[in-house]
Enzyme design. Structure first.
Site, PDB file in Angstrom:
ATOM      1  N   CYS A 158     -47.245  57.833 -34.978  1.00  0.00           N
ATOM      2  CA  CYS A 158     -46.146  57.188 -35.550  1.00  0.00           C
ATOM      3  C   CYS A 158     -46.230  56.051 -36.089  1.00  0.00           C
ATOM      4  O   CYS A 158     -47.490  55.099 -35.889  1.00  0.00           O
ATOM      5  CB  CYS A 158     -45.448  56.358 -34.410  1.00  0.00           C
ATOM      6  SG  CYS A 158     -44.412  57.721 -33.601  1.00  0.00           S
ATOM      7  N   ILE A 159     -45.907  55.771 -36.745  1.00  0.00           N
ATOM      8  CA  ILE A 159     -45.945  53.785 -37.915  1.00  0.00           C
ATOM      9  C   ILE A 159     -44.922  52.985 -38.198  1.00  0.00           C
ATOM     10  O   ILE A 159     -44.005  53.932 -38.528  1.00  0.00           O
ATOM     11  CB  ILE A 159     -47.322  54.173 -39.175  1.00  0.00           C
ATOM     12  CG1 ILE A 159     -46.710  52.865 -40.039  1.00  0.00           C
ATOM     13  CG2 ILE A 159     -45.758  54.962 -40.121  1.00  0.00           C
ATOM     14  CD1 ILE A 159     -48.308  52.865 -40.764  1.00  0.00           C
ATOM     15  N   SER A 189     -40.533  59.990 -42.164  1.00  0.00           N
ATOM     16  CA  SER A 189     -39.022  59.805 -42.006  1.00  0.00           C
ATOM     17  C   SER A 189     -39.494  59.513 -43.854  1.00  0.00           C
ATOM     18  O   SER A 189     -40.007  59.777 -44.219  1.00  0.00           O
ATOM     19  CB  SER A 189     -39.301  58.965 -41.750  1.00  0.00           C
ATOM     20  OG  SER A 189     -39.648  57.910 -41.888  1.00  0.00           O
ATOM     21  N   GLU A 217     -48.864  63.040 -38.971  1.00  0.00           N
ATOM     22  CA  GLU A 217     -48.438  63.829 -37.981  1.00  0.00           C
ATOM     23  C   GLU A 217     -47.202  63.973 -38.565  1.00  0.00           C
ATOM     24  O   GLU A 217     -46.264  63.343 -38.993  1.00  0.00           O
ATOM     25  CB  GLU A 217     -48.321  63.053 -36.616  1.00  0.00           C
ATOM     26  CG  GLU A 217     -47.449  64.409 -35.575  1.00  0.00           C
ATOM     27  CD  GLU A 217     -47.042  63.293 -34.140  1.00  0.00           C
ATOM     28  OE1 GLU A 217     -48.293  63.052 -33.446  1.00  0.00           O
ATOM     29  OE2 GLU A 217     -46.063  63.929 -33.859  1.00  0.00           O
ATOM     30  N   GLY A 256     -46.417  45.625 -48.104  1.00  0.00           N
ATOM     31  CA  GLY A 256     -47.701  45.900 -48.217  1.00  0.00           C
ATOM     32  C   GLY A 256     -48.474  46.248 -46.366  1.00  0.00           C
ATOM     33  O   GLY A 256     -48.996  46.811 -47.002  1.00  0.00           O
ATOM     34  N   TYR A 257     -47.760  45.630 -46.091  1.00  0.00           N
ATOM     35  CA  TYR A 257     -48.140  45.528 -44.723  1.00  0.00           C
ATOM     36  C   TYR A 257     -48.301  47.580 -43.715  1.00  0.00           C
ATOM     37  O   TYR A 257     -49.212  48.056 -42.889  1.00  0.00           O
ATOM     38  CB  TYR A 257     -47.333  45.342 -42.972  1.00  0.00           C
ATOM     39  CG  TYR A 257     -48.128  43.931 -42.982  1.00  0.00           C
ATOM     40  CD1 TYR A 257     -49.517  42.833 -43.474  1.00  0.00           C
ATOM     41  CD2 TYR A 257     -46.381  43.262 -44.119  1.00  0.00           C
ATOM     42  CE1 TYR A 257     -48.854  41.522 -42.998  1.00  0.00           C
ATOM     43  CE2 TYR A 257     -47.166  41.969 -43.281  1.00  0.00           C
ATOM     44  CZ  TYR A 257     -47.949  41.325 -43.328  1.00  0.00           C
ATOM     45  OH  TYR A 257     -47.986  39.691 -43.808  1.00  0.00           O
ATOM     46  N   GLY A 258     -47.622  48.414 -44.516  1.00  0.00           N
ATOM     47  CA  GLY A 258     -47.355  49.734 -43.862  1.00  0.00           C
ATOM     48  C   GLY A 258     -48.934  49.955 -44.663  1.00  0.00           C
ATOM     49  O   GLY A 258     -49.389  51.088 -44.150  1.00  0.00           O
ATOM     50  N   GLN A 311     -41.276  44.185 -43.443  1.00  0.00           N
ATOM     51  CA  GLN A 311     -41.266  45.275 -44.854  1.00  0.00           C
ATOM     52  C   GLN A 311     -41.473  45.497 -45.875  1.00  0.00           C
ATOM     53  O   GLN A 311     -40.890  43.800 -46.416  1.00  0.00           O
ATOM     54  CB  GLN A 311     -39.681  46.611 -44.643  1.00  0.00           C
ATOM     55  CG  GLN A 311     -40.263  46.892 -42.898  1.00  0.00           C
ATOM     56  CD  GLN A 311     -39.101  48.063 -42.677  1.00  0.00           C
ATOM     57  OE1 GLN A 311     -38.167  48.510 -43.260  1.00  0.00           O
ATOM     58  NE2 GLN A 311     -38.884  48.426 -41.517  1.00  0.00           N
TER      59      GLN A 311
END
Ligand code: ACO
Ligand code: ZN
Length: 489
Positions: A342-343, A380, A376, A353-355, A350
């Site tokens: 999960c992230i 989303s 996994e 650029g952190y994702g 948000q």
């Protein structure tokens, strides 16, 4: 040219009616009486503020507050984070339809009520009705209204006068998780949403306070029942313990000495750090992390048994400590090559650029383990967009760096396998990314990549937060291939 990525939850723009909202209130009583009673699962067009039009919606739940009925509705074809409580004056009752057989079967079995659908004047304060700005963010609208700054964090920290100076990077001792009582054991079950009881489809936490921010949750999360009636759930930003009010949090902070997540700091570059937490050793933190994450994750499985997972917490340092920005979890063992379970980037952080950075970090760990990885499934809508972007950039970067060997033509040959090995991205994902970039062609019996200079330039232009492997202090438990087989930068 870069191909424009499709918006995954782009709504079907079904314009149902041009009539203004007011006209619905003066609905002919004869029409009302001939309508079926409203139950969970009914379908009715509802006026959606961000779309400024009526949109097909499904009634998920019904409640009564001071004699006024409210309906929790899901806008069909929109992400569930936009679901909200509305009163009947937002509905176009002329088009009310009874539940379809499939929705009746999935509707709550013990909470189905039938209510008359006569429009009523709204008496409930707007905050509890339709103005759920947290939900009013979809992909196209952005997530800018999901949080607001709070002064409480400053007052909290000044109360405690616990200003932090950046300590040197060391392995911090694991937190004493015993100070926080775990919530009631709920087994190792999950809250997978599809077909789940309608209760889990309704947002149950109104607002959270975390560090400097108040944040509106997007989805249901199984916090203990008594927290669902709190106007605000106050969460300690360092250990993630949840409290019913600010005083309780203040009392907690006099005892909780953490100024960073528990576990080991395994990465530090400037003010950005990653802390690694073992779900078995820090059960309470891991459990609290899952509960917090579930507020923003709809369809992922929430495990109560956190033992099989490692958690990587991304923080930003300032004078108050290491503030949580986001996290990802990872199976300790995965037979399906999962390198990320999960992230989450917390809403205030948000689209910065952190994702992308956390995804790059997860592949960096895979490279050090000598493994190929994949996230996994299911992803989303936002997860898919972020992964597509990461995969495209990583592959284009690998292609740019790849030089023809001696004796090779100007057109270097590189297989999908090679790209997978270089980037640690699973073959299927490499192929999907190439297709998504629209650069793969079948030509004279073989596949060729045709890439324009524009495409390269466009991707290179991005100023991104990048993982610097020199700042990473981590060794895999078991490496399956020598790490140098992969490029870690
Ligand atoms: N609208 C359009 N594109 C977006 C959006 C958005 N709201 N958010 C991310 N993207 C895309 C963009 O292409 C962006 O690239 P760009 O910077 O070149 O425009 C790319 O994703 C990366 O964006 P980041 O800023 O790096 O991502 P962010 O920090 O916002 O985190 C994440 C992305 C983690 C998916 C975040 O949206 C989130 O936490 N969402 C809620 C939880 C969730 O859905 N997690 C993924 C579940 S799937 C899984 O866990 C395996
Ligand atoms: Zn704490």
């Amino acid at each position: 040219m870069v191909q424009k990525m499709p918006m995954v939850t782009e709504p079907a723009q079904t314009k149902l009616t041009e009539s203004p909202l007011e006209s619905i209130g003066s609905l002919d009583t004869k029409v009302v009486q001939s309508l079926p009673k409203m139950t969970e699962g009914c379908r009715v067009p509802v006026y959606m503020d961000i779309q400024k039009t009526f949109v097909p919606a499904e009634v998920v739940s019904i409640r009564e507050l001071d004699g006024v009925y409210e309906f929790y509705i899901h806008y069909v074809n929109f992400n569930r984070r936009l679901d909200e409580w509305v009163t009947v004056d937002k509905m176009n009752l002329k088009e009310l339809a009874p539940p379809s057989s499939s929705s009746t079967s999935s509707a709550s079995s013990n909470n189905t009520q039938e209510v008359p659908v006569i429009p009523q004047p709204r008496t409930v304060p707007p905050s509890t009705t339709t103005k759920n700005t947290a939900a009013s963010s979809d992909i196209s609208a952005g997530n800018t209204t999901t949080f607001f700054l709070s002064d409480d964090a400053d007052s909290l920290n000044s109360d405690l006068s616990r200003a932090a100076t950046l300590p040197s990077l060391t392995n911090f001792p694991a937190a004493t998780s015993a100070t926080i009582a775990p919530t009631k054991a709920r087994g190792n079950g999950n809250t997978h949403q599809s077909g789940a009881h309608s209760v889990t489809k309704v947002k149950n936490i109104n607002l959270i306070h975390l560090g400097r921010y108040f944040i509106k949750p997007w989805y249901f999360s199984p916090y203990p029942e008594e927290f669902t009636t709190c106007p605000v759930v106050y969460i300690c930003e360092f250990c993630l313990k949840y409290c019913k009010d600010l005083d309780a949090l203040k009392r907690h902070r006099t005892k909780c000495t953490l100024i960073h997540p528990p576990g080991n700091e395994i990465y530090r570059n400037g003010t950005i750090s990653f802390f690694e937490i073992d779900g078995r050793k820090n059960k309470t933190y891991a459990h609290n992390m899952c509960l917090l994450a579930k507020l923003f994750l709809d369809h992922k499985t929430l495990y109560y048994d956190t033992d099989p997972f490692m958690f990587y917490i991304l923080t930003e340092f300032d004078a108050q400590g290491f503030h949580i920005v986001g996290y990802f979890s990872k199976d300790k063992e995965s037979s399906e090559d999962y390198n990320l379970s999960c992230i989450l980037t917390l809403p205030p952080y948000q689209k910065k650029g952190y994702g992308h950075f956390m995804i790059e970090f997860s592949y960096t760990l895979s490279k050090l383990e000598g493994k190929i990885g994949t996230p996994e499934k299911p992803l989303s809508d936002l997860g898919l967009l972020s992964y597509r972007r990461y995969w495209s950039e990583a592959i284009l970067e690998a292609l740019l760096k790849h030089k023809p060997k001696d004796g090779e033509s100007d057109y270097p040959s590189l297989s999908i396998n090679d790209l997978s090995e270089i980037t640690a991205i699973k073959k299927e994902d490499v192929l999907a990314a190439l297709q998504n970039l629209n650069i793969i062609r079948y030509q004279q019996g073989s596949y060729v990549l045709s890439i324009t200079k524009d495409l390269f330039d466009n991707y290179q232009d991005k100023r991104r937060l990048r993982v610097d492997t020199k700042c990473l202090f981590w060794t895999p438990k078991i490496a399956t291939k020598p790490a140098n087989q992969f490029q870690t930068k």
